[in-house]
Design an enzyme around this catalytic site. Sequence first.
Site, PDB file in Angstrom:
ATOM      1  N   ASP A  50      33.708  51.218  42.958  1.00  0.00           N
ATOM      2  CA  ASP A  50      34.517  51.845  43.601  1.00  0.00           C
ATOM      3  C   ASP A  50      34.142  52.708  44.842  1.00  0.00           C
ATOM      4  OD1 ASP A  50      36.621  53.938  44.226  1.00  0.00           O
ATOM      5  OD2 ASP A  50      36.275  55.157  42.703  1.00  0.00           O
ATOM      6  N   ASP A  54      38.395  56.947  43.746  1.00  0.00           N
ATOM      7  CA  ASP A  54      39.800  57.024  42.966  1.00  0.00           C
ATOM      8  C   ASP A  54      39.432  56.628  41.401  1.00  0.00           C
ATOM      9  OD1 ASP A  54      39.675  54.376  43.304  1.00  0.00           O
ATOM     10  OD2 ASP A  54      41.591  54.275  44.323  1.00  0.00           O
ATOM     11  N   ASP A  58      37.282  48.488  44.116  1.00  0.00           N
ATOM     12  CA  ASP A  58      38.147  47.697  45.141  1.00  0.00           C
ATOM     13  C   ASP A  58      37.198  47.144  45.985  1.00  0.00           C
ATOM     14  OD1 ASP A  58      36.153  49.697  46.493  1.00  0.00           O
ATOM     15  OD2 ASP A  58      37.460  51.536  46.271  1.00  0.00           O
ATOM     16  N   ASP A 127      42.662  34.489  42.059  1.00  0.00           N
ATOM     17  CA  ASP A 127      43.438  34.295  40.816  1.00  0.00           C
ATOM     18  C   ASP A 127      44.808  34.043  41.221  1.00  0.00           C
ATOM     19  OD1 ASP A 127      44.014  34.366  38.011  1.00  0.00           O
ATOM     20  OD2 ASP A 127      42.714  35.557  37.782  1.00  0.00           O
ATOM     21  N   ASP A 229      45.832  30.796  36.314  1.00  0.00           N
ATOM     22  CA  ASP A 229      45.981  31.781  35.214  1.00  0.00           C
ATOM     23  C   ASP A 229      47.143  30.933  34.625  1.00  0.00           C
ATOM     24  OD1 ASP A 229      45.786  34.341  33.896  1.00  0.00           O
ATOM     25  OD2 ASP A 229      48.154  34.195  34.198  1.00  0.00           O
ATOM     26  N   GLU A 286      42.879  27.948  33.574  1.00  0.00           N
ATOM     27  CA  GLU A 286      42.910  28.616  32.319  1.00  0.00           C
ATOM     28  C   GLU A 286      43.809  27.521  31.418  1.00  0.00           C
ATOM     29  OE1 GLU A 286      43.852  32.669  29.865  1.00  0.00           O
ATOM     30  OE2 GLU A 286      45.142  32.093  31.542  1.00  0.00           O
ATOM     31  N   HIS A 347      37.383  38.022  30.926  1.00  0.00           N
ATOM     32  CA  HIS A 347      37.996  39.418  31.000  1.00  0.00           C
ATOM     33  C   HIS A 347      38.885  39.675  29.762  1.00  0.00           C
ATOM     34  CE1 HIS A 347      40.909  37.067  33.143  1.00  0.00           C
ATOM     35  NE2 HIS A 347      41.675  37.894  32.816  1.00  0.00           N
ATOM     36  N   ASP A 348      39.139  38.089  29.184  1.00  0.00           N
ATOM     37  CA  ASP A 348      40.229  38.108  27.917  1.00  0.00           C
ATOM     38  C   ASP A 348      39.289  38.185  26.528  1.00  0.00           C
ATOM     39  OD1 ASP A 348      42.417  38.354  29.482  1.00  0.00           O
ATOM     40  OD2 ASP A 348      42.171  35.955  29.688  1.00  0.00           O
TER      41      ASP A 348
END
Length: 569
Positions: A50, A54, A58, A127, A229, A286, A347-348
């Site tokens: 970051d 926030d 990013d 993605d 995806d 994927e 990330h899954d």
Amino acid sequence: MKHRKLKWIGLLIAVCLFMGSVGCGYASAAPDLWWQKTIAYEIYVKSFKDSDGDGIGDLRGIISELDYLRDLGVGVLWLTPCYVSPQADNGYDIADYYRIDPAYGTMADMENLISEAGSRGIRIVMDLVFNHTSNQNPWFLESSAGRDTDKSDWYIWMDPREDGSAPNNWRSIFGGSAWTYNEARGQYYLHTFLPEQPDLNWENPAVRQALTDVARFWIGKGVGGFRMDAITYIKKPSGFPDGEPDAGDGTAGIHKMTANTDGILDYLHAFKAAVQPGTDIFMVGETNGVSPEDLPVWIGENDDLPDEMKWCERRAWSLPELKEIFSASQQKALLTNGWAAVFLENHDQPRSINHFLPENADRAAGGKALATLLLTMRGTPFIMEGEELGFVNVAWDSIGRYNDVSTRNHYDFAIREGYTAEEALAGVHRFARDSSRTPMQWDDTANAGFTAGTPWLPVSDDYAWVNAASEKNDPDSVLNWYISLAGLRREHPALTAGDYTELFPEDENIFAYTREADGEKAVILINFSTETVSYDPACLEGAELMLSSAGESRPGTLQPLEAAIYLAR
Ligand code: GLC
């Protein structure tokens, strides 16, 4: 080794990925394309770095860490979706494919990232979430406004059954019916995932054209490729038939009904023909559910529980089964049919150290053992952010700390089915997607140096000793092991292009194989157990030790979790 679930390994490996070509069937005898010789790295943008306090990672944050990524030896960064999104599924619900979400930065930041990465020999991969959009996407807002708008046929709309209920019994991947009723049209729309993620209607040529335009736009920005995806779900079976119920409520998992439907390759070939010629981009998909008839072992047996329940159950599996999965993919799919991505995490999925190794495994030794597997297989390896530091799962004591909608839904389902909170939470600890999404751990300062604000998801408690800064300075760290392996891979083409032959397939503890090309033969030996084990050293004839995670290695013996690489020329 018991306590892991073959189904989940299946899900990891069965995601058959295609690169450079659409589909899994393209021969590539001499892999010398840029994306075949590199290493890819997945950035979960929200959690990487970051820059503005926030609490959300990013694009400027990524730019500030490009040297770290170059030093690691990666040449591709796959960014999770950073387009405008209401974030119902952390960006996998896209409201505008042409704009960067302000939480992540601006288009100028993205252009800067592409160029700064490029100057370090790194390409950016976007993605593309093309099975569905956000329900806030103007395309859907128009489509859902009535039956006679220009975009009325851009999504999948069906009339209710006579009793007003949903058109069929399909259950969405994140739980609940796959259909949601819309008052304005008096119809249901289909969603493979959340109601906030309506499925696009790929049958409509205007939709296919709009998606092609999106891809071309990003190629114009200079990206190196795309991660497609949920791409195997884009084609639905005609007639939308009910599925065989696989849950107590009479529903059928939509993924069993729609994955890899006949005719899907026509779409993908046309898409490839429309975007790829004249470029050097690659596409990686994927692709759950591809060729199940060829790959039954990847999916596993005993499909007798509904998927939600499997989530709570542990099923025994053995190293020989895991080896068979990898070897089948290496030998059959890769060698004969083309190129693939190799990965243990994304990330899954939960973290691989927890998933694949015994519970008493030392974190660092385990991380190095798995890194060795990842970086010495044929294919392009994909490292998940944090995997190179040896991240492990978080095990928070309350479901309230978890962010992921799928994790929360599965937890609720387990409670409804009569599991205790403790049992349901144990499932969360094993399988929550949040474990691979916690903020990156840069140093031992507050919030692990990820943000000066409050992180959107808690940082894992272990950041004081598991972080990039301390691992950089420790020659024995998981990070430095990755860097050594990446260097070895660059120097020895056998490790990228070489043939693959498995050794000792029946061995319960050792994963061993050779990689051979141009007169060079690498022998890789990985001990998946926490015991000292022995093997027949005849396989090492004429070979010298290149690297051992135990420091030194005695031919014929492997220390607990030791990974060793020998080379014969
Ligand atoms: C893919 C993504 C996952 C997302 C889903 C819906 O499986 O990897 O994170 O939730 O698609 O877009």
